[in-house]
Scaffold this motif. Structure first.
Motif, PDB file in Angstrom:
ATOM      1  N   HIS A 181       0.840  -1.209   0.000  1.00 10.93           N
ATOM      2  CA  HIS A 181       0.000   0.000   0.000  1.00 10.93           C
ATOM      3  C   HIS A 181       0.875   1.259   0.000  1.00 10.93           C
ATOM      4  CE1 HIS A 181      -3.114   2.877   0.972  1.00 10.93           C
ATOM      5  NE2 HIS A 181      -2.425   3.230   2.045  1.00 10.93           N
ATOM      6  N   VAL A 182       1.908   1.276   0.835  1.00 11.22           N
ATOM      7  CA  VAL A 182       2.826   2.421   0.904  1.00 11.22           C
ATOM      8  C   VAL A 182       3.496   2.641  -0.448  1.00 11.22           C
ATOM      9  CG1 VAL A 182       5.058   3.164   1.865  1.00 11.22           C
ATOM     10  CG2 VAL A 182       3.251   2.340   3.385  1.00 11.22           C
ATOM     11  N   ARG A 235      -0.990   4.133  11.304  1.00 11.19           N
ATOM     12  CA  ARG A 235      -1.504   2.757  11.271  1.00 11.19           C
ATOM     13  C   ARG A 235      -0.846   1.855  12.316  1.00 11.19           C
ATOM     14  NH1 ARG A 235      -3.578   1.865   5.880  1.00 11.19           N
ATOM     15  NH2 ARG A 235      -4.586   3.832   5.364  1.00 11.19           N
ATOM     16  N   GLU A 254       2.483   1.752  -3.393  1.00  6.16           N
ATOM     17  CA  GLU A 254       1.512   2.189  -4.402  1.00  6.16           C
ATOM     18  C   GLU A 254       1.071   3.628  -4.165  1.00  6.16           C
ATOM     19  OE1 GLU A 254      -0.684  -2.013  -5.577  1.00  6.16           O
ATOM     20  OE2 GLU A 254      -1.518  -0.818  -3.948  1.00  6.16           O
ATOM     21  N   SER A 255       0.785   3.971  -2.928  1.00  7.00           N
ATOM     22  CA  SER A 255       0.200   5.288  -2.653  1.00  7.00           C
ATOM     23  C   SER A 255       1.230   6.410  -2.548  1.00  7.00           C
ATOM     24  CB  SER A 255      -0.649   5.243  -1.380  1.00  7.00           C
ATOM     25  OG  SER A 255       0.157   4.934  -0.263  1.00  7.00           O
ATOM     26  N   ILE A 256       2.374   6.156  -1.956  1.00  6.27           N
ATOM     27  CA  ILE A 256       3.364   7.214  -1.767  1.00  6.27           C
ATOM     28  C   ILE A 256       4.379   7.257  -2.902  1.00  6.27           C
ATOM     29  CG2 ILE A 256       5.242   8.023  -0.254  1.00  6.27           C
ATOM     30  CD1 ILE A 256       3.553   6.977   2.114  1.00  6.27           C
ATOM     31  N   LYS A 262       8.949  12.133   0.902  1.00  4.73           N
ATOM     32  CA  LYS A 262       8.509  10.730   0.821  1.00  4.73           C
ATOM     33  C   LYS A 262       8.810   9.988   2.121  1.00  4.73           C
ATOM     34  CE  LYS A 262       7.666  10.547  -3.812  1.00  4.73           C
ATOM     35  NZ  LYS A 262       6.355  10.299  -4.354  1.00  4.73           N
ATOM     36  N   LEU A 319       2.410   7.837   7.847  1.00  8.04           N
ATOM     37  CA  LEU A 319       1.382   6.826   7.581  1.00  8.04           C
ATOM     38  C   LEU A 319       1.599   5.584   8.451  1.00  8.04           C
ATOM     39  CD1 LEU A 319      -1.106   6.092   5.923  1.00  8.04           C
ATOM     40  CD2 LEU A 319       0.425   5.225   4.141  1.00  8.04           C
ATOM     41  N   HIS A 354       3.920   5.652  -5.921  1.00  7.88           N
ATOM     42  CA  HIS A 354       3.205   5.512  -7.198  1.00  7.88           C
ATOM     43  C   HIS A 354       3.712   4.334  -8.035  1.00  7.88           C
ATOM     44  CE1 HIS A 354       1.366   9.273  -6.133  1.00  7.88           C
ATOM     45  NE2 HIS A 354       2.566   9.805  -5.989  1.00  7.88           N
ATOM     46  N   LYS A 355       3.940   3.216  -7.356  1.00  7.17           N
ATOM     47  CA  LYS A 355       4.352   1.991  -8.036  1.00  7.17           C
ATOM     48  C   LYS A 355       3.114   1.196  -8.444  1.00  7.17           C
ATOM     49  CE  LYS A 355       8.713   2.720  -7.112  1.00  7.17           C
ATOM     50  NZ  LYS A 355       9.620   3.171  -8.143  1.00  7.17           N
ATOM     51  N   SER A 356       3.243   0.420  -9.504  1.00  7.88           N
ATOM     52  CA  SER A 356       2.152  -0.468  -9.907  1.00  7.88           C
ATOM     53  C   SER A 356       2.051  -1.580  -8.876  1.00  7.88           C
ATOM     54  CB  SER A 356       2.438  -1.069 -11.282  1.00  7.88           C
ATOM     55  OG  SER A 356       3.544  -1.960 -11.197  1.00  7.88           O
TER      56      SER A 356
END
Length: 104
Positions: A43-44, A93, A46-48, A82, A89, A50-52
């Motif tokens: 999730h990190v 969490r 992808e969201s931070i 970043k 984040l 911007h990886k597929s």
């Protein structure tokens, strides 16, 4: 204007030829721990970063197996942003995920 002849044009030409040095780049790494879930690391990424989904999973597995994984290479300001985003984040969490940067 008096005095803006050839010398002024030469000076402008010299200024145009100056090269701007590239800023130093920084590598941002995620570090493995025994508590952060693999799903959260994906999730990190992808969201931070911007990886597929595929690339995030590959990096997460590298972190898991090798202890650290390269999330990206950025200029200093972006790398710092970043790193702080990951830390924030993770704290939110309640995961101990660590993120560090080092000069390339």
């Amino acid at each position: 204007m008096a005095g803006t002849g050839e010398k002024g044009q030469e000076k402008a030409a010299v200024l145009e030829r100056q090269k701007v040095a590239r800023p130093p780049m920084y590598r941002v790494f995620l570090l493995n721990d025994d508590y952060t879930t693999m799903d959260f690391v994906v999730h990190v990424l992808e969201s931070i970063f911007h990886k597929s989904a595929v690339e995030a999973t590959q990096i997460m597995l590298h972190v898991h197996k090798k202890g650290a994984g390269l999330a990206g290479v950025y200029t200093r300001d972006i790398a710092e942003t970043k790193v702080e985003a990951v830390r924030s984040l993770a704290r939110e969490r309640q995961f101990p995920l660590k993120c560090v940067m080092e000069k390339e």
